[in-house]
Enzyme design. Sequence first.
Site, PDB file in Angstrom:
ATOM      1  CG  ASP A 131      54.705  53.478  29.371  1.00 16.17           C
ATOM      2  OD1 ASP A 131      55.510  53.874  30.243  1.00 16.17           O
ATOM      3  OD2 ASP A 131      54.479  54.119  28.328  1.00 16.17           O
TER       4      ASP A 131
HETATM    5  C1  BGC Z   1      56.891  56.602  29.077  1.00 12.77           C
HETATM    6  C2  BGC Z   1      57.920  55.527  28.804  1.00 12.77           C
HETATM    7  C3  BGC Z   1      59.029  55.616  29.821  1.00 12.77           C
HETATM    8  C4  BGC Z   1      58.428  55.496  31.201  1.00 12.77           C
HETATM    9  C5  BGC Z   1      59.454  55.566  32.309  1.00 12.77           C
HETATM   10  C6  BGC Z   1      56.428  56.633  30.511  1.00 12.77           C
HETATM   11  O1  BGC Z   1      55.711  57.782  30.765  1.00 12.77           O
HETATM   12  O2  BGC Z   1      55.787  56.429  28.220  1.00 12.77           O
HETATM   13  O3  BGC Z   1      58.430  55.650  27.511  1.00 12.77           O
HETATM   14  O4  BGC Z   1      59.985  54.638  29.585  1.00 12.77           O
HETATM   15  O5  BGC Z   1      57.506  56.555  31.409  1.00 12.77           O
HETATM   16  O6  BGC Z   1      59.965  56.843  32.415  1.00 12.77           O
END
Ligand code: BGC
Length: 755
Positions: free
Chosen positions: A230
């Site tokens: 993530d």
């Molecule tokens: C989120 C993810 C997301 C990623 C990219 C993170 O803050 O938890 O779900 O895909 O950012 O935007």
Amino acid sequence: MKDIKALVAQMTLEEKAGLCSGLDFWHTKPVERLGIPATMVSDGPHGLRKQDEEGDHLGINDSIKAVCYPAACATAASFDKELIGKMGEAIGESCQHEKLSVVLGPAVNIKRSPLCGRNFEYFSEDPFLAGKMSAAYIQGVQSKNVGTSIKHFAANNQEHRRMSSSSDADGRTLREIYLPAFETSVKEAQPWTVMCSYNKVNGVYASENPWLLTDVLRKEWGFEGYVMSDWGAVSNRVKGVAAGLDLEMPASGGVNDAKIVEAVRKGELDEKLVDLCCERILNIVFRYQENAKPETPWDKEAQHAFSGQVAADCMVLLKNEGDVLPLNKADAIAFIGEFAAKPRFQGGGSSHINSFKTTSAVEAAKGLNVAYAPGYSVAKDEATDEMIAEAVKAAKAAKVAVVFAGLPDSYESEGYDRTHMQMPACQNKLIEAVAAANPNTVVVLHNGSPVEMPWIGKVKAVLEAYLGGQNVGSATVKVLFGDVNPSGHLAETFPLKLQDNPSYLYYGGEGNRTEYREGVFVGYRYYDKKDMDVLFPFGHGLSYTTFAYTNLRLSAKEIKDTDALTVTVTVTNTGKRFGKAVAQLYVGDRESTPIRPVRELKGFEKVALEPGESKDVSFTLDKRAFAYWNEAIHDWHVETGDFTVEVGASSRDLPLCDTVKVESTVELPRHYDLDSIFLDVMNDPRAKAVIDPFISKLMAVFAPPAEESDAAKEAISEDMGLAMLNYMPLRGMLSFGANAGPEEIEALLKALNGN
Ligand code: BGC
């Protein structure tokens, strides 16, 4: 197909380490001299959030104009695998058009508490439902030759301290509740990528957790793609490589790449592991590149219309007293509440989509006899006296008053949790005032997670529209006026109040530690076990027609745990309108050694039926449908015995029930010693035969036969004697007159353990 291994062999260590983190916010790194292209990934999950310019992962900066589909809280309620598969196909096509290799979703974390700020992005409190919906979405997207990134792996069930908190749960809880949605998706749909979560799992960051990323995900489930972090989830990159984290996203300005190089040079990290990360990443990079079809058209208008169809099939009619719905098109209707004109149709954060257009209910109702009053202001979180007076006036002038209410953006979002389960006070006040002015009051809700409904007894109907995407307005009008018959069912329980929720005492945890003390008793598994009243149960959803469930047939009354059981039921539309039923099948172990839920969802099918029409629906139950996770054997286990098979329209409306006996083919290991108690020995048929002769000797002491001592018999019956014996350890035989010496007991233990 490229020879990936050969390609990796040509890369320098620096190039390889570099490939293991992003080029920027949204791209993998290219290696131009070797013809390795950069590929782009993008959020996800219910549409595209492709950022062209400034990147961020919180939905702050603008992204391209796209189509916002209903969020997972809504799509799960459709209980319609085919529908979500088609939605996946549409999203896959837009990815091809926009040259995206991977869409970042679906998000499948379990809704442990109504408070999780990200519940709107997640499917369900039930892992079976979440897994099946997720697999269908993945299959849909990937059928267009672009990848998905199932997230957030794993046990990411709160936003509170999401980047530092440890989700601490026992093995059975993880296996039965928090992992199966991922497991089903990997086994049935093989997502191209997996995104690990921010949190720790039992003390180890998911991004450097070898048990999660290698043992379970790859070795047990057979995941073949790459794991990405993530955004910003990496703590120790070197440990991550060793654990199976292939790609760090976005990037760490080269710092972590250098650490990988250094660790390899110092002999602390096997270079082969870096090679493996590169191979996995490149497999997907080229799988996309070789199948890229940027010429794929993206018909946004057609997708807008389709997103409305999806939204309509997701809506859950929670209450419909006196059949106040559907509305009559000839009647004067009042739409009250700002959400009628400006619907809340998606949640905040990384999934936020820049919709190319939106259709509100007020717009969709043009041409109908519908008046509108805003009733409250979302921005000011208030309903002034004038606003309420205007709403009451509109309600009085109408045959039916429909209040559009729910949660504003600030109440639920990625990044933080809710602190309560209430709707804004101004909206509750408005609903009360409108309901007092018009006995035919209907509430339409836009929210991503359950809310308390203090006014439930005062309104005739409630339609849960969730966060239904950019065309939710047309969908709502179609459902309200009966052009579409509602067919959604709740993918989560609506408790009466927050305090009823099983995680209530522990949710959020203490400091950086959240213990999942309620164990497997999440959602209806808990409410049913405790036989508690709830506001609306899991699986609940009404229709404008009626359905009958009859003729439950089991392919066998007794099976082995290696056999499959086929269950068939007949579903009939007994009303006057076309409608779609959701046949739900639940399995329960009648008696079990482990403490288990009363019932668990193990099958569901959406069935479309004309009035008077009947269809047979079949479900196949395999070992997993009856099994619990047994930590001792580290595997799924079915305890021999009777299991209930219930079928019906919700977890609390199950008119059909039968029993099947399932026999285990697995011998559990035996570990009897002097401290083992008689009860456990006697419950094990293999051991009982061995111990029986000793029991009669002991019973002579505990409950002497009548002729020997009438007084004693009166004092202790045979049953009582046995009951007392139950909890005695085997070593008690030395003290309580079984006439067994140490050697005899030694031999007995051997025999009990099957030696
Ligand atoms: C989120 C993810 C997301 C990623 C990219 C993170 O803050 O938890 O779900 O895909 O950012 O935007």
